[in-house]
Structure formats: structure tokens, C-alpha cells
Design a protein around this motif. Structure first.
Motif, PDB file in Angstrom:
ATOM      1  N   LEU A 119       0.858  -1.204   0.130  1.00 20.93           N
ATOM      2  CA  LEU A 119       0.187  -0.156   0.146  1.00 20.93           C
ATOM      3  C   LEU A 119       0.951   1.149  -0.034  1.00 20.93           C
ATOM      4  O   LEU A 119       0.540   2.305  -0.527  1.00 20.93           O
ATOM      5  CB  LEU A 119      -0.833   0.086   1.114  1.00 20.93           C
ATOM      6  N   ASP A 202      -0.756   6.224   3.482  1.00 23.00           N
ATOM      7  CA  ASP A 202      -1.864   5.573   2.496  1.00 23.00           C
ATOM      8  C   ASP A 202      -3.208   5.218   3.367  1.00 23.00           C
ATOM      9  O   ASP A 202      -3.995   5.094   2.805  1.00 23.00           O
ATOM     10  CB  ASP A 202      -1.044   4.784   1.708  1.00 23.00           C
ATOM     11  N   SER A 408      -1.964  -4.040  -2.069  1.00 23.31           N
ATOM     12  CA  SER A 408      -2.958  -3.635  -3.090  1.00 23.31           C
ATOM     13  C   SER A 408      -2.720  -4.570  -4.469  1.00 23.31           C
ATOM     14  O   SER A 408      -1.683  -5.279  -4.282  1.00 23.31           O
ATOM     15  CB  SER A 408      -3.003  -2.198  -3.468  1.00 23.31           C
ATOM     16  N   LYS A 410      -1.879  -3.878  -8.665  1.00 23.93           N
ATOM     17  CA  LYS A 410      -2.015  -3.066  -9.744  1.00 23.93           C
ATOM     18  C   LYS A 410      -1.960  -3.789 -11.165  1.00 23.93           C
ATOM     19  O   LYS A 410      -1.552  -4.978 -10.997  1.00 23.93           O
ATOM     20  CB  LYS A 410      -0.678  -2.379  -9.749  1.00 23.93           C
TER      21      LYS A 410
ATOM     22  N   GLN B 343      -0.212   8.176 -10.482  1.00 29.36           N
ATOM     23  CA  GLN B 343      -0.498   6.845 -10.220  1.00 29.36           C
ATOM     24  C   GLN B 343      -1.519   6.229 -11.123  1.00 29.36           C
ATOM     25  O   GLN B 343      -2.034   5.584 -10.365  1.00 29.36           O
ATOM     26  CB  GLN B 343      -0.610   6.687  -8.831  1.00 29.36           C
ATOM     27  N   ASP B 364       4.762   3.151  -9.236  1.00 26.88           N
ATOM     28  CA  ASP B 364       3.718   2.646  -8.211  1.00 26.88           C
ATOM     29  C   ASP B 364       2.729   3.688  -8.909  1.00 26.88           C
ATOM     30  O   ASP B 364       1.694   4.593  -8.345  1.00 26.88           O
ATOM     31  CB  ASP B 364       3.910   3.560  -6.945  1.00 26.88           C
ATOM     32  N   ALA B 366      -1.460   2.680 -11.012  1.00 30.56           N
ATOM     33  CA  ALA B 366      -2.644   1.539 -11.039  1.00 30.56           C
ATOM     34  C   ALA B 366      -2.329   0.570 -12.082  1.00 30.56           C
ATOM     35  O   ALA B 366      -2.619  -0.517 -12.268  1.00 30.56           O
ATOM     36  CB  ALA B 366      -4.040   2.089 -11.205  1.00 30.56           C
ATOM     37  N   ASP B 393      -7.266   5.351  -6.721  1.00 36.19           N
ATOM     38  CA  ASP B 393      -6.979   5.116  -5.229  1.00 36.19           C
ATOM     39  C   ASP B 393      -6.176   3.895  -5.124  1.00 36.19           C
ATOM     40  O   ASP B 393      -6.071   2.985  -6.113  1.00 36.19           O
ATOM     41  CB  ASP B 393      -8.277   4.644  -4.354  1.00 36.19           C
ATOM     42  N   LYS B 394      -5.617   3.509  -4.045  1.00 38.31           N
ATOM     43  CA  LYS B 394      -4.926   2.177  -3.698  1.00 38.31           C
ATOM     44  C   LYS B 394      -5.510   1.155  -2.949  1.00 38.31           C
ATOM     45  O   LYS B 394      -5.723   0.054  -3.191  1.00 38.31           O
ATOM     46  CB  LYS B 394      -3.765   2.623  -2.879  1.00 38.31           C
ATOM     47  N   ARG B 398      -8.363  -0.670  -7.668  1.00 38.99           N
ATOM     48  CA  ARG B 398      -7.303   0.140  -8.358  1.00 38.99           C
ATOM     49  C   ARG B 398      -7.287   0.015  -9.822  1.00 38.99           C
ATOM     50  O   ARG B 398      -7.440  -1.179 -10.393  1.00 38.99           O
ATOM     51  CB  ARG B 398      -6.040  -0.300  -7.770  1.00 38.99           C
TER      52      ARG B 398
END
Lengths: 421, 421
Positions: A119, A202, A408, A410, B343, B364, B366, B393-394, B398
Motif C-alpha cells: 500500500l 496511504d 493492493s 496493480k 499513479q 507505483d 494503477a 485510489d490504492k 485500483r
């Protein structure tokens, strides 16, 4: 010192953000080395830890802290053992970071999947237990996050002594000291600053009483992973096995009274109440549990059962008190739980497949169980290895929060010069 | 009418919460039937939709709405086709609800896993595009959520005509009308009420300009899935294939200028700049893209390249403007992206495996891409079938948010009378 609390916290935040980039790319071996070296440092610093803790305890006594608070504050040799063991255990957990899932080709020719990532920076706000310093730091470190720890002012010397050991671990692994920062001021404004820096923090995880958590949730400008009430139910279905029902309803209430996953309300189907409630009531009475029931329960169990009020159904006792309600059917049980419960943990006792299936689907709680005690709702029991808390939120993490809850995902996309047409 | 806006919204909220229980247990077949019947209803109501939309357009013209706003507001036959097609497409998507994963036995003997469940009630706040009513309602319905839709006041007649078709679909499937509610008042206080009812609304998804989203995020007492800036980068590594680099950097900027996943800043490794920038600049100039560069870029490309300021690196142009920076190495590129980016989506063009691997891990954002255009960052392109938005958002969702982003997971525990010891 001339630095304001806000400036100080901003400095910590900025340093944490920078360190989080290093944490995110630290290797599994490096993170484990830091955890194991911190464990060794704790083991070697038992004397210093005791001295620091004795200072906190003496201050606490002088300030008239309650015995329960002093007990939570105490770093006994066993608790130090537990912290050391905890660090070593987190080192053995699989590293969630970098895991890629569901990578697949799409019609355009690109490949798309998801990669698990930290995160970033996690702020932990907690009260008197110094061992939270180790729990939180170890889970955040293993999950590749930087962390800012704000413990209770009454534990400041203990927390700093523990932080010193964590620093040794980080140094041993060649990781930056700013990866785990313990707030050194006891000024309450530090909390306000920590929860208001979305550019540096965060997520906030508050650990402590409901008052603390509500206040932080209300005021935070940063997302909060929070745990509010634990109003847990056991529903004994008409198709329950009597032995299992009694065993689970006993355990869910009496194994320990204080935890959030302890049952607070017992719901019993009318068709089985006469068989299951009298033997259960005998067990509860033996163990000194005060019973409060609806009219039908009182008629069945007798005069020492107090009348349960509307307020009782909404109350987390955290004490040897149990409210009991006789319901007409599964629908009424589900309705009761979804109305009065806290979406924490609820169990059905039944041998009926369809009733179990409906309960699992329709009860809107973080943990739903069939024929098992609510007391199992816990990161260790769920096999997460450790937990930073239990979330009663629906977004992001729900239920016990382990390493995965501190991460999280990605999207990763691979192409070969692909463009969109 | 004497009902206050707050009372009205509370009534909607309470009805949505009740309907969400029904939605959560609706079968896949039932949800699909509602979607397909709503599609048929839209098809049959083209005339009514046009009349309602014409009324909104007339009001808009009378109120001096800008042409771009009027364009977004218009329900052309093609847009009605798209809405119908969208509903049918969502009906074909796999139902995420009830999926159980990772069910396994633990040492205590209990079995623990996770079940995918709806979030509950989703509030959508959007501006002028009436088709969002269908996009949002269909995704929320398929994912078992109740929804409250608050569209722009300028589209109120169109939205109500669309809502009427959705109601027909729900009725056809035997689902409650309160499962999809369109706010009927244009009073702005309705938005304030909607974002302040955590007891009735589980999450807010704002769709619209940055101003709207920032305001809602600031004021909401309910979690918000939000999309802020899209400052996307393409980094051309020294090991890039020249053809792929030019193809992707062209497409990422010029395929469309307005979307959030369009490149705003091009980063080029010093070692390849002389080969790749002049042909790229020729393409951009041909297409009328204004170039702004750092000193090295300007020295290389000539006088019509404006000097990029610190502000340029932080700007989402959404226009035929591109900022260009020459960097010394991969580290500087990653540093630039993590400092100035939003991001959202960033791509590297390289044939070097280790550079690609580092970029994927250390950027870092999405979406991180290798040798593909940032324009692919989109729910349809990622195979989600549809998207309700792209989250920057994280926590929780995401990147592109499809059905899965509108769900949560709860723990399910099976035992056989198991208790904790």
C-alpha cells in the motif's frame, strides 16, 4: 526544540514516503533478515526492555492508571518471548509482494494481469500494549510497507526500546531506518497530523477502544481500516445437532468473555428451544453468565432471566452476559442478525444443507460460519499467520487482516509495441 | 410537497438497504432477465426517450449550456443503441457473486475460505451524460447491489425516461423497484444527503469532472471510489526498439486527446533521444501537437518547442499538448513518474528484460505497461466487460473498476461442531 509537531510529523511522513519506495523493492530475503535480526536484538535487549517498561509502569502508577491498563502495559518475560516468536513467525510467512495472477491474452493481443504491491505508508495508532509495536512493524515490513507507529503516551519508553531493536534489524539487512518510525512526541496533535497527510500516509489502522477508533474514523483525511463493534450471534436452527449446538454455544460465549468474536446474542429456533435452552442455561448459570431473554425465553427458563430490552440486542457486552431470543424461523434469525448485528461474525448450527446455504449467503457479516464457534474469527485461526486487526468495513479488507490486507493490486500489461485502434 | 430533501433521501436510502438484501440473493438468471428486459424496454421506448431528451436539450439551450455539454447530454439513436448493447453485454458477463475461493482445512479442523459478496448499496453521482444511468445501473445490478443514481439536473428528464425502462426490466424479473432508484429532485442538497448516510450507502462512485470528485471526496462520510488525475507517461528506454517506441508514443498521445489514459509526458533516455525524438517530433508537429520540453529536448528539437515548466510535469492537458523530458537513466525516469505522475497509467518501451522488470515493480501506478500504449488502460480493453470508472485510489479497487470492484469478500467457515480451545 523549536520544530512544531506538524513540522515534525511532516518530516516523518516525507521520510516514510521515501523509505516506502525502498521497502517496495526490498527482496524477500532482505525483509526476512531484518525480521530475524530484530528478533535477536529483542532477545539480547531483555534487560533494557524491562528497565524501560518499569519506567512506564512507575509513571503509570504515579498517574493512577487502572490495574487493567497497567496489566496491558506490562512487558513480562513471556510477552517478550511472544514478540520474538511473532517476528520469527512473520519471517516464515510467504511474501505476498510481486505475486502476479490472472495474466492472460486479450483480443487486442496485449497480456493483462494483476500484481500484488504494498500500500505504501501505513500509520498505526494504538493504545497501551507495547507488543503492538512489534506486531504492526513486522507485518508492515513483510508486506513491503513503510510504517509510522504512534503508541500510547503511557508506553513511550517501552515502545522506544522496542523500536531500537527494530532499528538494529533494519540496519542488519541494509534497509533504511525510516522504514519503521516510532513517533517520539506524546503531544496529541501528532495523531491529528498523522491522519491528515494523504500525500504521505496511504492508510491508518487504529488499534484500541471504540472511542479511539470512532474519533479517528471521523477525523481522518486518509482511509482507515477499522474495527468497531463485535456483536456476534449463534443461531441454533431447528435442524441442529443438539450436542454440537450446546458445545458451540457454550464455547462461543464462555471460552473468553472479552474478545470481539465472543457471542453476545444467542438465537434459537422455536422448534428446538425446549430441548436446547434448558441444558445450555444450566451451563451458563454454572459459569456465572447473566442471562437476558425475550418473553418466550423467560417463560421457558424461569425467573432469574432478566428481560432483554431493544438495547440488549445492540450491545457488545464483552462480559459474562448473554441475551437470548427465540425466533420463529431462519428468516427471522437472519433478519435479527442483519438488523442488530455489527457485521462481524455470525454462526448457524444446523444439519440442514439448504438452511446453511441460505445463512452463508444472506447474513451480511465479515465471517459467516456453519457448525463452528465464532471464537475462530481470528487471523491465526484462519491461517493468515498473524493479523493487524479485524476489519468490520466492507471496502478493501474485511474480517481478519493479515499481510494481504496491507497490500493492493496493480494491473500489469505486456505488449510488443501494441497500440489502440 | 412537504417532505424535506433529507427525509426524501433517507427514505430512498432505507428502501435501497432493504432492496440490497433481495439483490444479494437474486439468482444470476433473475439478474440477467432484468438486464435483457430493460434492454428490450429501451428499444421499445426510443420515441419517449427522444422526447424526454429533447426537453432536456431545450432547457439546456435556454440556460446557455456550452456546446460540449449539450453534446454530452444528447441521446442520439447511436447512443441508445450503445445503451441497449451495454445492457445485453453485462448480461453475458460471468456473475461474480457467491464465488468461493481458497477453501482449505486448517489445523483446528475447520475449513476456511472467502466468498464474493455485493458491497450493498452504491451511490452514483454523475454529471450530464444520461448513458451513465444505464452503465451504472447494469453493473450494480449484475453485482448484486442496490443503487441510488444522482445524475445532473440538466439530464433529469432523460434519466427518468431511462429509469422507467430499468423499472420495467426489474418488474419483469420479479425484482423490487427500489433496487435501482433515480433521485427525482434536482435540489443540490440531495448530493450532500447521499454522501452522508453510511447506514444506508456503502460506497459512492462519483463520475465527472475533477471539481465534482474532489468536493465529494472531501465531504463524504461514506467511502468513495474515485478517479482524479490521469497524468500518464511513456518512457522510451535506451534499449527500446525504435519502431515500437515511435508507434506507441504516437498512439498514446494522438489516438485521442481527451481521455484520462492519454500520455501527457514523454520521457526519453539520453542514449536514444537523438534517434527517436526527431522522427516523433515530426509526427506530433504534423498532427498539430504543441511540444514543451526541458532544455536538452529544446536543444535537440529546435525553437518551436516551448520551455516546459515545473507546472507542466504536473499537468493533465487533455489536449494536443505534450511535455518531453530527456532523462539520464531508468532511475531518473522512475523517479520522475513517482514524483509528478498521478499513479494512473505508465509505460516503458524497452527490449531489456531487467529494465522492464524494474519498471513494473518500482513504478507505483494503477497500470504499468511494457511495450504497449497507455490508451489500453480501460475496462473493456482489460477484459472486464465494462467499467464503472477508473480508480486512482490504492485501497479496494485500483485501476479500471468492473464488476469485481463493486464486490467484497467475506470469510466462510465450515465446521462439525468445532470449538476453540
Amino acid at each position: 526544540m523549536t520544530e512544531s509537531v506538524l513540522d515534525y510529523m511532516t518530516r516523518l511522513g516525507r521520510a516514510a514516503r521515501a523509505a516506502s519506495r525502498v521497502a517496495a523493492r526490498a527482496s524477500t530475503a532482505q525483509k526476512n533478515r531484518a525480521l530475524l535480526a530484530a528478533a535477536d536484538a529483542l532477545d539480547a535487549a531483555r534487560a533494557e526492555l524491562s528497565v524501560a517498561n518499569e519506567q512506564d509502569l512507575a509513571n503509570g502508577r504515579a498517574n493512577g492508571l487502572e490495574p487493567a491498563m497497567l496489566d496491558r502495559l506490562a512487558l513480562t518475560p513471556e510477552r517478550i518471548d511472544d514478540m520474538i516468536e511473532g517476528l520469527r513467525q512473520v519471517a516464515t510467512l510467504p511474501d505476498p509482494i510481486g505475486e502476479i495472477r490472472d495474466m492472460r491474452y486479450l483480443p487486442s493481443g496485449i497480456q493483462v494481469g494483476k500484481m500484488r504491491v504494498p500500500l505504501g505508508v501505513i500509520g498505526i495508532i494504538y493504545e497501551s500494549r507495547p507488543n503492538v509495536t512489534i506486531d504492526a512493524a513486522s507485518l508492515c515490513l513483510k508486506s513491503g510497507n513503510a510504517t509510522i507507529l504512534r503508541g500510547g503516551s503511557e508506553a513511550i519508553h517501552s515502545n522506544q526500546a522496542i523500536a531500537c531493536c527494530i532499528q538494529k534489524g533494519l540496519a542488519d539487512a541494509g534497509l533504511p531506518a525510516e522504514l519503521v518510525q516510532v513517533v517520539e512526541t506524546t503531544d496529541r496533535a501528532a495523531v491529528g497530523a498523522l491522519i491528515s497527510m494523504p500525500e504521505y500516509v496511504d492508510v491508518i489502522v487504529p488499534r484500541g477502544g471504540k472511542g479511539l477508533i470512532e474519533r479517528i474514523s471521523r477525523e481522518a483525511k486518509v482511509p482507515v481500516i477499522k474495527h468497531l463493534d463485535g456483536i456476534c450471534h449463534v443461531y441454533i436452527d431447528v435442524a441442529a445437532d443438539l450436542d454440537k449446538a450446546i458445545r458451540v454455544a457454550d464455547n462461543a460465549k464462555t471460552q473468553r468473555y472479552a474478545p470481539c468474536n465472543t457471542m453476545e446474542t444467542l438465537l434459537v429456533h422455536r422448534g428446538i428451544a425446549e430441548r436446547v435452552l434448558p441444558p445450555l442455561a444450566a451451563i451458563y448459570r454454572d459459569k456465572g453468565v447473566e442471562l437476558r431473554g425475550d418473553a418466550d425465553t423467560r417463560a421457558l427458563l424461569g425467573g432469574d432471566v432478566l428481560a432483554a430490552t431493544e438495547e440488549d440486542w445492540r450491545t457488545e457486552y464483552n462480559a459474562p452476559i448473554l441475551s437470548i431470543r427465540i425466533v420463529d424461523d431462519l428468516d427471522q434469525a437472519i433478519q435479527h442478525i442483519n438488523t442488530y448485528g455489527s457485521q462481524h461474525t455470525d454462526a448457524i448450527i444446523t444439519e440442514n444443507f439448504s438452511d446453511a446455504r441460505r445463512f452463508l449467503t444472506e447474513v451480511d457479516s465479515a465471517s459467516v460460519m456453519v457448525n463452528a464457534s465464532t471464537r475462530f474469527a481470528d487471523g491465526f485461526e484462519y491461517g493468515l499467520g498473524a493479523e493487524i486487526g479485524i476489519s468490520t468495513d466492507k471496502l478493501h479488507a474485511r474480517g481478519p487482516v493479515g499481510l494481504e490486507g496491507l497490500t493492493s493490486e496493480k494491473y500489469v500489461v505486456f505488449g510488443d509495441g501494441h497500440v489502440r485502434t
